[in-house]
Design a protein around this motif. Structure first.
Motif, short mmCIF file in Angstrom:
data_model
loop_
_atom_site.label_atom_id
_atom_site.label_comp_id
_atom_site.label_asym_id
_atom_site.label_seq_id
_atom_site.Cartn_x
_atom_site.Cartn_y
_atom_site.Cartn_z
N ASN A 613 -12.79 -5.06 -1.13
CA ASN A 613 -13.25 -3.88 -1.87
C ASN A 613 -12.49 -3.65 -3.17
N ASP A 614 -11.66 -4.63 -3.56
CA ASP A 614 -10.89 -4.54 -4.80
C ASP A 614 -10.16 -3.19 -4.88
N ALA A 615 -9.46 -2.88 -3.79
CA ALA A 615 -8.82 -1.56 -3.69
C ALA A 615 -7.35 -1.57 -4.07
N PHE A 616 -6.80 -2.77 -4.34
CA PHE A 616 -5.41 -2.83 -4.77
C PHE A 616 -5.31 -2.46 -6.26
N ARG A 617 -5.52 -1.19 -6.52
CA ARG A 617 -5.44 -0.68 -7.90
C ARG A 617 -4.52 0.53 -7.91
N PHE A 618 -3.55 0.49 -8.81
CA PHE A 618 -2.64 1.63 -8.92
C PHE A 618 -2.02 1.65 -10.31
N SER A 619 -1.52 2.80 -10.68
CA SER A 619 -0.89 2.99 -11.98
C SER A 619 0.37 3.81 -11.79
N MET A 620 1.43 3.40 -12.47
CA MET A 620 2.72 4.09 -12.36
C MET A 620 2.90 5.16 -13.43
N ALA A 621 1.85 5.35 -14.28
CA ALA A 621 2.00 6.23 -15.44
C ALA A 621 2.25 7.68 -15.05
N ASN A 622 1.59 8.14 -14.02
CA ASN A 622 1.67 9.54 -13.65
C ASN A 622 2.68 9.82 -12.54
N ASN A 623 3.46 8.81 -12.15
CA ASN A 623 4.43 9.01 -11.09
C ASN A 623 5.60 9.85 -11.56
N GLY A 722 5.62 -6.30 4.67
CA GLY A 722 6.33 -5.39 3.78
C GLY A 722 5.60 -5.19 2.47
N ALA A 723 5.13 -6.30 1.88
CA ALA A 723 4.39 -6.20 0.62
C ALA A 723 3.08 -5.44 0.80
N LEU A 724 2.41 -5.70 1.95
CA LEU A 724 1.13 -5.02 2.19
C LEU A 724 1.33 -3.51 2.30
N VAL A 725 2.36 -3.09 3.04
CA VAL A 725 2.61 -1.65 3.21
C VAL A 725 2.92 -0.99 1.87
N VAL A 726 3.72 -1.66 1.05
CA VAL A 726 4.05 -1.10 -0.28
C VAL A 726 2.81 -1.00 -1.15
N LEU A 727 2.01 -2.07 -1.19
CA LEU A 727 0.81 -2.06 -2.02
C LEU A 727 -0.21 -1.03 -1.54
N VAL A 728 -0.39 -0.93 -0.23
CA VAL A 728 -1.32 0.06 0.31
C VAL A 728 -0.83 1.48 -0.02
N SER A 729 0.48 1.70 0.12
CA SER A 729 1.04 3.03 -0.17
C SER A 729 0.81 3.42 -1.63
N LEU A 730 0.96 2.43 -2.53
CA LEU A 730 0.72 2.73 -3.94
C LEU A 730 -0.77 2.88 -4.24
N SER A 731 -1.60 2.10 -3.54
CA SER A 731 -3.04 2.11 -3.83
C SER A 731 -3.72 3.38 -3.34
N VAL A 732 -3.24 3.94 -2.25
CA VAL A 732 -3.93 5.11 -1.71
C VAL A 732 -3.85 6.30 -2.65
N LEU A 733 -2.88 6.28 -3.55
CA LEU A 733 -2.78 7.38 -4.51
C LEU A 733 -3.99 7.43 -5.43
N HIS A 734 -4.67 6.31 -5.59
CA HIS A 734 -5.84 6.23 -6.48
C HIS A 734 -7.09 5.76 -5.74
#
Length: 801
Positions: A613-623, A722-734
């Motif tokens: 679903n191309d869901a690994f999308r995140f941005s650090m700009a608003n963190n 470990g990488a999956l959990v980090v990426l999912v945690s960042l991706s769920v924000l968007h």
């Protein structure tokens, strides 16, 4: 209110028995238990005039109103019949069991199970809400399992209980699916509300699937072909259980559901064909197989199967009334349903008496094997009288009540053969033929019961005991039942007017008046076709009985591997083998393998979904800004986690694990979550202490020796997770694929009255989940306490020895 009490009273008494049974050491606890069915019967009997006048009683206790699930009781003519049978026959069975069961038995367990079953059955027939009905339905399966396996030291008892449980519960799950479909169609769980919408539901796509699922539940519970195989094996239960569950109550639960839901499903002819055909097959197959039995209880079990098929087929025939105009033709078909209800009551009287009769023979002679019985008429004349009245009523002979309902069955079968509303006239022409042939076999096995058991010589009887007539207490209950067998024959219209007529309104709401649907029952119909059929049954049945030794060998023509019991056992055996093979593939007793399965599954499913679903999308700009102390805290936790892999001491590993846990609690403080921080600190402190306490009793730690391949695999899995959990945690924000539920919980104060969202989630929004977690912990605590007490007791015994 009265009906709720009728359901709850036996359940409350069942809950009390484990605490008070020791007070009945000198007097059997059965006398105390007898209070429950007698009280319920009196309460219902007082309402007979009200119900016979066409009134109903309903009362609702709200349970889960938001889901439409409420404890609503509904008393009408149909539920009144079943309620009187459950409580009336229940009282006689309890009285019979007081004299039948030995004081050496675990009577407190027996009566606890019996009352549990009684309350569950009353809940089934009085519930208007399908979900509540289903809860009681499954409670009958559980309690009947306990009753059938009461003599759990016998392998046959445990096998019979398991078979009944598997078949009836599987049908119950199918019925639950049907109930859910009905709710999807009608947006209600109320049976009355569903029936009010019945004509508009026929074209719904879920109508036929719901019908099939409901019928599966009814057929399995009422032992209809091919699900009947559990009932003969259930005869391993004590005779009072057989007399109660398998003649008057449990096996009638499916009959009740079919009768209750006939006005809902009968608008489609599929209901008619399915119910009638399955009933007729069951009628014939049960009577045919009863003849070959050599055990009296097994014979009665197959006869019960046959009689249940007769009642079921009559309900199917009666459903045709919904497909004709409201005139004399419709009334003809409604009389089939009347005959079904009439025979339902008649069957409970004569079959209950017959089961008790067999129990008396087994109790006094020590055997139920027909090949070892004979000549008991002079030794046990009272028991012989019960057997003759019950058997002749079951055979459909006058002057007994079975004759009246059997004649009405023949009448309905003849009418269905002449029906002009059906396109398959040739098929319906077989109905009276099948009915007549099944009645011939019924007559034969009734002759076997009476003649093989009570006539002839006494040479075959067991010689190791002195056989005599049963005590008076054991004879009271069957004599009460055979009294009704005769009384109903001479006064059938009293029963028809006050009991059966109101039930007809329940099956055919608004179709016609109560008086029009209730025929005047009389024994003499003149020299008509039905009487000729009865005479033919007697003549041919007598000839076939006299020549039984010649043609009985036909039962050996069907190879054993083609029987339904063999198929069931083979499927069960193969299923166990397959499940054992599959289980051994992953149950390797290795924690590493179990962790490997879990983490690989996590990577494949979660990672695969996000990639597709191309869901690994995140941005650090608003963190938010990351402070130095946060980086240092993360670094410290990371060093502790990595160090755990290389330490050689359990104590050191526990301390490093505590560093990670306490570091997380500091993060909770930084992010202003004091409740979570406090919880984390408590949990971390307790677990650290418990780990250290347990390690005191463990042997010296020897690190596992792993190959380079295993270490490499472990490292890759750990890095991927470990990488999956980090990426999912960042991706769920968007991630906006699903609607968030946070706005719902933000309104917690208005919805649940709590200012703390976490507390309201735990205590209100997911209250059932929290409650079940507490129950699990409670059960685990009871188990640990029991094991400790048991070990201490064994230790004390060893010390004393």
């Amino acid at each position: 209110m009265t009906i709720h009490f009728a359901i709850i009273f036996p359940l409350l008494m069942a809950a009390l028995i484990p605490f008070i049974y020791k007070a009945f050491t000198k007097v059997k606890i059965g006398w105390f238990v007898l209070l429950a069915p007698v009280t319920v019967f009196i309460l219902l009997a007082r309402l007979i005039p009200l119900i016979s006048s066409g009134e109903t009683q309903t009362h609702t206790y709200e349970w889960i109103p938001s889901l439409g699930i409420n404890f609503t009781t509904y008393l009408d003519g149909l539920s009144m019949i079943f309620g009187l049978l459950i409580s009336g026959v229940g009282a006689l069975v309890v009285l019979y069991s007081i004299f039948y069961l030995s004081t050496k038995e675990a009577l407190h367990n027996f009566y606890c199970y019996l009352l549990l079953f009684m309350g569950a059955m009353l809940g089934v027939v009085f519930s208007d809400n399908l979900m509540v009905l289903y809860a009681f339905w499954e409670l009958t399966s559980v309690s009947s399992f306990l009753l059938i396996a009461f003599w759990h030291h016998r392998r046959a008892s445990k096998a019979g209980a398991r078979k009944s449980m598997l078949i009836t519960v599987t049908g119950g799950i199918a019925m639950l699916a049907g109930f859910i479909m009905l709710h999807a169609m009608t947006d209600t769980f109320s049976i009355r509300a569903m029936i009010a919408q019945a004509p508009s539901l026929v074209e719904h796509t879920l109508f036929i699937p719901a019908m099939i699922c409901v019928l599966l539940g009814a057929f399995t519970k009422s032992a209809q072909f091919p699900f009947h195989i559990w009932l003969p094996d259930a005869m391993e239960a004590p005779t009072p259980v057989s007399a109660y569950l398998h003649s008057a109550t449990m096996v009638k639960a499916g009959i009740y559901v079919v009768a209750r839901l006939t006005p809902l499903f009968a608008y489609d002819l599929t209901w008619f064909w399915t119910v009638m055909i399955v009933g007729l097959i069951t009628l014939f197959w049960g009577s045919f197989n009863a003849v070959k039995q050599t055990d009296l209880k097994a014979l009665l079990a197959f006869s019960t199967v046959s009689q249940l098929g007769l009642i079921m087929s009559l309900l199917g025939i009666g459903s045709l009334a919904f497909h004709v105009d409201i005139d004399a033709t419709a009334i003809i078909y409604t009389q089939a349903a009347f005959a079904a209800l009439f025979h339902l009551i008649n069957h409970s009287t004569f079959k209950g008496a017959l089961f008790m009769m067999v129990g008396i023979i087994d109790h006094e002679a020590g055997t139920r094997d027909i090949r070892r019985l004979g000549g008991l008429m002079t030794i046990m004349p009272a028991t012989f009288t019960i057997a003759v009245i019950g058997s002749m009523s079951m055979a459909g002979l006058p002057p007994f009540n079975g004759f009246l309902s059997k004649e009405m069955f023949f009448t309905s079968a003849l009418h269905i053969a002449e029906a002009d509303v059906l396109s398959r006239a040739s098929a319906t022409a077989l109905v009276p033929v099948i009915a007549w042939i099944a009645s011939v076999f019924t007559f034969i096995y009734c002759m076997i019961i009476v003649v093989k058991t009570f006539f002839g010589t006494t040479e075959k009887l067991p010689q190791d005991r002195k056989i005599h007539e049963a005590p008076l207490g054991m004879l009271i209950s069957p004599f009460v039942l055979v009294f009704f067998v005769i009384a109903i024959f001479f006064f059938p219209n009293v029963l028809a007017t006050y009991i059966l007529a109101p039930a007809m309104v329940s099956i055919y709401p608004g179709l016609a008046s109560m008086q029009e649907m209730t025929p005047h029952v009389y024994a003499w119909h003149g020299f008509n076709t039905e009487l000729i059929m009865t005479l033919g049954v007697v003549l041919l049945g007598f000839v076939l009985y006299r020549t039984l030794a010649v043609w009985r060998r036909i039962y050996n023509t069907l190879p054993a591997q083609f029987t339904l019991n063999h198929v069931f056992n083979r499927v069960l055996s193969e299923g166990e083998n397959v499940s054992s093979f599959v289980t051994k593939l992953y149950m390797t007793s290795s924690l590493r393998h179990y962790s490997l399965y879990i983490y690989v599954f996590l990577i494949v499913i979660i990672g695969g979904y996000f990639i597709v679903n191309d869901a690994f999308r995140f941005s650090m700009a608003n963190n938010a800004e990351i402070h130095v102390y946060e980086v240092l805290l993360v670094f410290m936790m990371a060093v502790a986690a990595v160090a755990m892999l290389f330490v050689q001491s359990r104590v050191t590993a526990t301390v490093l694990n505590g560093v990670i846990g306490f570091g997380i609690s500091i993060f909770f403080v930084i992010f202003r979550a004091p409740d979570l921080a406090l919880t984390q600190l408590i949990v971390e402190s307790v677990t650290t202490v418990l780990f250290l306490l347990c390690f005191t009793y463990l042997p010296a730690w020897k690190p596992e020796k792993s190959s380079r391949r295993e270490k490499t695999t472990n490292a890759f899995i750990a890095l991927f997770v470990g990488a999956l959990v980090v990426l999912v945690s960042l991706s769920v924000l968007h991630f906006n694929e699903f609607k968030t539920i946070s706005s719902f919980f933000e309104n917690a104060y208005e919805l649940a009255g709590g200012k703390n969202i976490v507390n309201t989630i735990l205590g209100d929004f997911r209250a059932f989940d929290t409650m079940l977690e507490v129950v699990v912990l409670c059960i685990a605590g009871i188990g640990v306490y029991t094991m400790i007490k048991f070990r201490m007791r064994k230790g004390d015994d060893r010390h004393e020895n």
